[in-house]
Scaffold this motif. Structure first.
Motif, PDB file in Angstrom:
ATOM      1  N   LEU A  99     -55.384 135.624  10.435  1.00 38.86           N
ATOM      2  CA  LEU A  99     -56.530 135.570   9.522  1.00 38.86           C
ATOM      3  C   LEU A  99     -56.283 134.601   8.375  1.00 38.86           C
ATOM      4  N   ARG A 100     -55.005 134.471   7.994  1.00 37.05           N
ATOM      5  CA  ARG A 100     -54.637 133.632   6.838  1.00 37.05           C
ATOM      6  C   ARG A 100     -54.166 132.233   7.250  1.00 37.05           C
ATOM      7  N   CYS A 101     -54.250 131.915   8.545  1.00 41.69           N
ATOM      8  CA  CYS A 101     -53.752 130.615   9.015  1.00 41.69           C
ATOM      9  C   CYS A 101     -54.908 129.734   9.475  1.00 41.69           C
ATOM     10  N   GLU A 102     -54.753 128.434   9.235  1.00 41.13           N
ATOM     11  CA  GLU A 102     -55.762 127.472   9.705  1.00 41.13           C
ATOM     12  C   GLU A 102     -55.385 127.056  11.119  1.00 41.13           C
ATOM     13  N   VAL A 103     -55.721 127.862  12.107  1.00 39.65           N
ATOM     14  CA  VAL A 103     -55.367 127.546  13.494  1.00 39.65           C
ATOM     15  C   VAL A 103     -56.484 127.961  14.441  1.00 39.65           C
ATOM     16  N   THR A 104     -56.445 127.409  15.633  1.00 37.72           N
ATOM     17  CA  THR A 104     -57.342 127.848  16.701  1.00 37.72           C
ATOM     18  C   THR A 104     -56.519 128.717  17.649  1.00 37.72           C
ATOM     19  N   LEU A 105     -56.994 129.934  17.855  1.00 37.52           N
ATOM     20  CA  LEU A 105     -56.243 130.948  18.603  1.00 37.52           C
ATOM     21  C   LEU A 105     -55.703 130.441  19.946  1.00 37.52           C
ATOM     22  N   GLU A 106     -56.528 129.707  20.674  1.00 38.02           N
ATOM     23  CA  GLU A 106     -56.137 129.263  22.018  1.00 38.02           C
ATOM     24  C   GLU A 106     -55.122 128.106  21.981  1.00 38.02           C
ATOM     25  N   GLU A 107     -54.880 127.569  20.799  1.00 42.52           N
ATOM     26  CA  GLU A 107     -54.007 126.385  20.725  1.00 42.52           C
ATOM     27  C   GLU A 107     -52.625 126.673  20.158  1.00 42.52           C
ATOM     28  N   ILE A 108     -52.345 127.951  19.920  1.00 44.30           N
ATOM     29  CA  ILE A 108     -51.064 128.256  19.281  1.00 44.30           C
ATOM     30  C   ILE A 108     -50.208 129.187  20.133  1.00 44.30           C
ATOM     31  N   GLU A 109     -48.925 129.189  19.787  1.00 47.16           N
ATOM     32  CA  GLU A 109     -47.992 130.158  20.362  1.00 47.16           C
ATOM     33  C   GLU A 109     -47.474 131.019  19.210  1.00 47.16           C
ATOM     34  N   VAL A 110     -47.385 132.318  19.465  1.00 56.37           N
ATOM     35  CA  VAL A 110     -46.833 133.233  18.466  1.00 56.37           C
ATOM     36  C   VAL A 110     -45.423 133.621  18.915  1.00 56.37           C
ATOM     37  N   GLY A 111     -44.456 133.373  18.069  1.00 54.86           N
ATOM     38  CA  GLY A 111     -43.080 133.787  18.358  1.00 54.86           C
ATOM     39  C   GLY A 111     -42.777 135.082  17.626  1.00 54.86           C
ATOM     40  N   VAL A 112     -42.184 136.030  18.326  1.00 53.36           N
ATOM     41  CA  VAL A 112     -41.779 137.278  17.675  1.00 53.36           C
ATOM     42  C   VAL A 112     -40.252 137.337  17.711  1.00 53.36           C
ATOM     43  N   HIS A 113     -39.643 137.017  16.586  1.00 52.30           N
ATOM     44  CA  HIS A 113     -38.184 137.017  16.473  1.00 52.30           C
ATOM     45  C   HIS A 113     -37.790 138.382  15.897  1.00 52.30           C
ATOM     46  N   SER A 114     -37.185 139.210  16.728  1.00 56.14           N
ATOM     47  CA  SER A 114     -36.769 140.544  16.269  1.00 56.14           C
ATOM     48  C   SER A 114     -35.338 140.432  15.776  1.00 56.14           C
ATOM     49  N   ILE A 115     -35.114 140.806  14.542  1.00 52.15           N
ATOM     50  CA  ILE A 115     -33.772 140.665  13.960  1.00 52.15           C
ATOM     51  C   ILE A 115     -33.344 141.994  13.335  1.00 52.15           C
ATOM     52  N   ARG A 116     -32.252 142.533  13.855  1.00 54.19           N
ATOM     53  CA  ARG A 116     -31.659 143.763  13.278  1.00 54.19           C
ATOM     54  C   ARG A 116     -30.391 143.372  12.549  1.00 54.19           C
ATOM     55  N   THR A 117     -30.283 143.765  11.286  1.00 56.04           N
ATOM     56  CA  THR A 117     -29.058 143.529  10.517  1.00 56.04           C
ATOM     57  C   THR A 117     -28.399 144.872  10.252  1.00 56.04           C
ATOM     58  N   LEU A 118     -27.141 145.015  10.682  1.00 58.74           N
ATOM     59  CA  LEU A 118     -26.383 146.227  10.379  1.00 58.74           C
ATOM     60  C   LEU A 118     -25.638 146.012   9.074  1.00 58.74           C
ATOM     61  N   VAL A 119     -25.789 146.967   8.161  1.00 62.72           N
ATOM     62  CA  VAL A 119     -25.125 146.869   6.868  1.00 62.72           C
ATOM     63  C   VAL A 119     -24.098 147.984   6.804  1.00 62.72           C
ATOM     64  N   GLY A 120     -22.799 147.607   6.766  1.00 61.41           N
ATOM     65  CA  GLY A 120     -21.738 148.611   6.776  1.00 61.41           C
ATOM     66  C   GLY A 120     -20.986 148.649   5.461  1.00 61.41           C
ATOM     67  N   TYR A 121     -20.256 149.741   5.239  1.00 60.72           N
ATOM     68  CA  TYR A 121     -19.496 149.947   4.005  1.00 60.72           C
ATOM     69  C   TYR A 121     -18.498 148.808   3.782  1.00 60.72           C
ATOM     70  N   ASP A 122     -17.801 148.446   4.883  1.00 61.32           N
ATOM     71  CA  ASP A 122     -16.786 147.402   4.749  1.00 61.32           C
ATOM     72  C   ASP A 122     -17.227 146.093   5.392  1.00 61.32           C
ATOM     73  N   LYS A 123     -18.472 146.029   5.817  1.00 62.69           N
ATOM     74  CA  LYS A 123     -18.967 144.768   6.394  1.00 62.69           C
ATOM     75  C   LYS A 123     -20.443 144.568   6.018  1.00 62.69           C
ATOM     76  N   PRO A 124     -20.651 143.882   4.889  1.00 63.72           N
ATOM     77  CA  PRO A 124     -22.018 143.598   4.462  1.00 63.72           C
ATOM     78  C   PRO A 124     -22.764 142.797   5.522  1.00 63.72           C
ATOM     79  N   GLY A 125     -24.059 142.981   5.601  1.00 65.08           N
ATOM     80  CA  GLY A 125     -24.853 142.269   6.599  1.00 65.08           C
ATOM     81  C   GLY A 125     -25.664 141.168   5.957  1.00 65.08           C
ATOM     82  N   HIS A 126     -25.610 139.993   6.567  1.00 61.30           N
ATOM     83  CA  HIS A 126     -26.340 138.866   5.985  1.00 61.30           C
ATOM     84  C   HIS A 126     -27.621 138.604   6.773  1.00 61.30           C
ATOM     85  N   PRO A 127     -28.789 138.925   6.205  1.00 57.30           N
ATOM     86  CA  PRO A 127     -30.033 138.716   6.956  1.00 57.30           C
ATOM     87  C   PRO A 127     -30.370 137.245   7.178  1.00 57.30           C
TER      88      PRO A 127
END
Ligand SMILES: [Fe+2]
Length: 225
Positions: A99-127
């Motif tokens: 809704l907020r993008c200047e695009v034509t629906l049929e002309e674009i590709e949507v990428g869904v990058h799923s990213i899980r960051t584990l944050v541990g006591y002795d190992k900080p996680g860098h997103p």
């Protein structure tokens, strides 16, 4: 309002079933390209065809080193997540973003990058191990699906310059919040996550990206900065 140079980002609240989306993260695998064992990653690509969102065949991710100083100029292969049961929820996210993008629906590709960051006591996680960056897409975004309560930090910031000049936004995004970004205009970053708890804490996000459908990914340099 549409995203553009004058209005390069917008924070929105998500009206979706976050638990249903997060259940799809249950099989996510370690990012084979990241150092340490705290970052998990998957990539699904969709196009809008015959009135519905269709999954494209798996293809490697390629980013120019102009955008990605850590993993640029190399093909990276990631697993896909099975989003079938959450597809109506994902479609709502796509719609809110597009809704907020200047695009034509049929002309674009949507990428869904799923990213899980584990944050541990002795190992900080860098997103965002690549630091302050843009990704070379038309539009990018950070949809926070889960953020365990024991996480400190992992604050998301937006800048006019890659050298952290011109800070436009700096906040912790809670589950159900998203930042939509004009990727050609500004840079983004999320800081280190830490925890005082012994149990690993989880931060799950979807970085949903918009790019031209038939673009050769190796042509990403053609975007002007
Ligand atoms: Fe990014």
């Amino acid at each position: 309002m549409k995203l553009n140079k004058k209005n390069p980002f917008e924070k929105i609240k998500l009206d979706v079933n976050l638990d249903l989306i997060d259940q799809c993260f249950s099989n996510i695998k370690l990012d084979p390209y990241a150092k340490g064992k705290y970052r998990y990653r998957a990539l699904n690509r969709y196009i809008f065809k015959k009135g519905e969102w269709q999954l494209r065949t798996i293809a490697p991710l390629f980013q120019s080193s102009k955008y990605n100083s850590l993993w640029g100029d190399q093909e990276r292969k990631f697993m896909e997540l099975d989003f079938r049961m959450a597809m109506p929820e994902l479609a709502k996210l796509f719609e809110a973003f597009l809704l907020r993008c200047e695009v034509t629906l049929e002309e674009i590709e949507v990428g869904v990058h799923s990213i899980r960051t584990l944050v541990g006591y002795d190992k900080p996680g860098h997103p965002a191990p690549e630091g302050v960056h843009s990704d070379g897409y038309m539009y990018t975004s950070i949809f926070v699906i889960r953020r365990d309560l024991g996480i400190d930090g992992a604050k998301t910031s937006l800048f006019k310059g890659r050298d952290k000049t011109g800070c436009l936004f700096s906040e912790v995004l809670d589950p159900g919040e998203a930042l939509l970004i004009d990727d050609k205009s500004i840079f983004h970053y999320t800081s280190l996550g830490t925890t005082d708890l012994e149990k690993d804490q989880i931060r799950d996000i979807l970085a949903i990206t918009i790019s031209p459908k038939d673009e050769n990914p190796k042509m990403k340099d053609s975007f002007s900065k």
